[in-house]
Design a protein around this motif. Structure first.
Motif, short mmCIF file in Angstrom:
data_model
loop_
_atom_site.label_atom_id
_atom_site.label_comp_id
_atom_site.label_asym_id
_atom_site.label_seq_id
_atom_site.Cartn_x
_atom_site.Cartn_y
_atom_site.Cartn_z
N TYR A 188 0.86 -1.18 0.00
CA TYR A 188 0.00 0.00 0.00
C TYR A 188 0.91 1.24 0.00
O TYR A 188 1.77 1.37 0.87
CB TYR A 188 -0.91 0.01 1.22
N ILE A 189 0.71 2.12 -0.97
CA ILE A 189 1.55 3.31 -1.10
C ILE A 189 1.02 4.41 -0.18
O ILE A 189 -0.13 4.83 -0.30
CB ILE A 189 1.61 3.81 -2.57
N LEU A 190 1.87 4.84 0.74
CA LEU A 190 1.50 5.88 1.70
C LEU A 190 1.78 7.28 1.17
O LEU A 190 0.96 8.18 1.34
CB LEU A 190 2.27 5.67 3.01
N LYS A 191 2.96 7.46 0.57
CA LYS A 191 3.37 8.77 0.05
C LYS A 191 4.23 8.57 -1.18
O LYS A 191 4.98 7.61 -1.28
CB LYS A 191 4.20 9.54 1.09
N GLY A 192 4.14 9.53 -2.11
CA GLY A 192 5.01 9.53 -3.27
C GLY A 192 4.44 8.80 -4.46
O GLY A 192 3.27 8.41 -4.48
N GLU A 193 5.32 8.61 -5.43
CA GLU A 193 4.95 7.95 -6.69
C GLU A 193 6.07 7.02 -7.11
O GLU A 193 7.21 7.21 -6.75
CB GLU A 193 4.74 8.99 -7.79
N GLY A 194 5.71 6.05 -7.91
CA GLY A 194 6.68 5.11 -8.45
C GLY A 194 5.98 4.19 -9.43
O GLY A 194 4.95 4.55 -10.00
N LYS A 195 6.56 3.02 -9.60
CA LYS A 195 5.93 2.05 -10.49
C LYS A 195 6.25 0.65 -10.00
O LYS A 195 7.20 0.42 -9.25
CB LYS A 195 6.41 2.23 -11.93
N LEU B 175 2.18 3.74 -9.76
CA LEU B 175 1.63 3.71 -8.41
C LEU B 175 1.77 5.09 -7.79
O LEU B 175 2.75 5.78 -8.02
CB LEU B 175 2.41 2.72 -7.53
N SER B 176 0.80 5.47 -6.96
CA SER B 176 0.89 6.71 -6.20
C SER B 176 0.16 6.53 -4.88
O SER B 176 -0.54 5.52 -4.67
CB SER B 176 0.33 7.89 -7.00
N ALA B 177 0.30 7.51 -4.00
CA ALA B 177 -0.29 7.45 -2.66
C ALA B 177 -1.77 7.08 -2.74
O ALA B 177 -2.51 7.59 -3.57
CB ALA B 177 -0.11 8.78 -1.96
N GLY B 178 -2.16 6.14 -1.90
CA GLY B 178 -3.54 5.67 -1.84
C GLY B 178 -3.80 4.44 -2.68
O GLY B 178 -4.87 3.83 -2.58
N MET B 179 -2.83 4.02 -3.50
CA MET B 179 -3.01 2.84 -4.35
C MET B 179 -2.41 1.61 -3.65
O MET B 179 -1.49 1.72 -2.84
CB MET B 179 -2.35 3.04 -5.71
N GLY C 136 10.95 12.22 -5.51
CA GLY C 136 10.79 12.23 -4.05
C GLY C 136 10.75 10.83 -3.50
O GLY C 136 10.76 9.84 -4.24
N ALA C 137 10.68 10.73 -2.18
CA ALA C 137 10.65 9.42 -1.52
C ALA C 137 9.35 8.68 -1.83
O ALA C 137 8.30 9.29 -1.97
CB ALA C 137 10.81 9.58 -0.02
N LEU C 138 9.44 7.37 -1.95
CA LEU C 138 8.29 6.49 -2.11
C LEU C 138 8.14 5.72 -0.80
O LEU C 138 9.00 4.91 -0.44
CB LEU C 138 8.50 5.53 -3.28
N GLU C 139 7.08 6.00 -0.07
CA GLU C 139 6.85 5.39 1.24
C GLU C 139 5.69 4.41 1.14
O GLU C 139 4.65 4.74 0.56
CB GLU C 139 6.54 6.48 2.26
#
Length: 109
Positions: free
Chosen positions: A59-66, A76-80, A98-101
């Motif tokens: 579960y992505i808390l903060k940030g973006e990635g893939k 992927l982004s926060a809330g996904m 930025g950080a991916l948390e």
């Protein structure tokens, strides 16, 4: 049971699962599985791996990635939430500035 990540020592796991850079994590591991709060800094990743005896929920808390899931690249982004069932392959990548948390659960039973 309460798992309080704020009271755990952060571990730095270089090249986690063959990934780039390091995973910073507060981690609970026992015979039933893993629960972790993780951070991937820009350019860092968790390497490609297959879940042979369980599954993983991220579960992505903060940030973006893939995530690369069975060869398909998905943003992927926060809330996904990303789910990788038993027998499937994935990798988590921070390709942002930025950080991916994230929070992850990996049951072993």
């Amino acid at each position: 049971m309460i798992v309080d990540f704020s009271k755990m020592e952060e571990k730095v796991l270089p090249n986690f699962m063959g990934g780039e850079g390091a995973l910073r994590a507060n981690l609970r591991v026992d015979e039933a599985g893993k629960i972790l709060h993780g951070i991937l800094d820009p350019g860092c990743s968790i390497g490609m791996h297959t879940h042979e005896s369980g599954y993983e929920v991220i579960y992505i808390l903060k940030g973006e990635g893939k995530v690369i899931y069975d060869g398909e690249e998905l943003p992927l982004s926060a809330g996904m939430c990303h789910y990788c069932p038993n027998g499937h392959t994935h990798s988590l990548i921070n390709n942002s500035g930025g950080a991916l948390e994230f929070f992850a659960v990996v049951p072993l039973k």
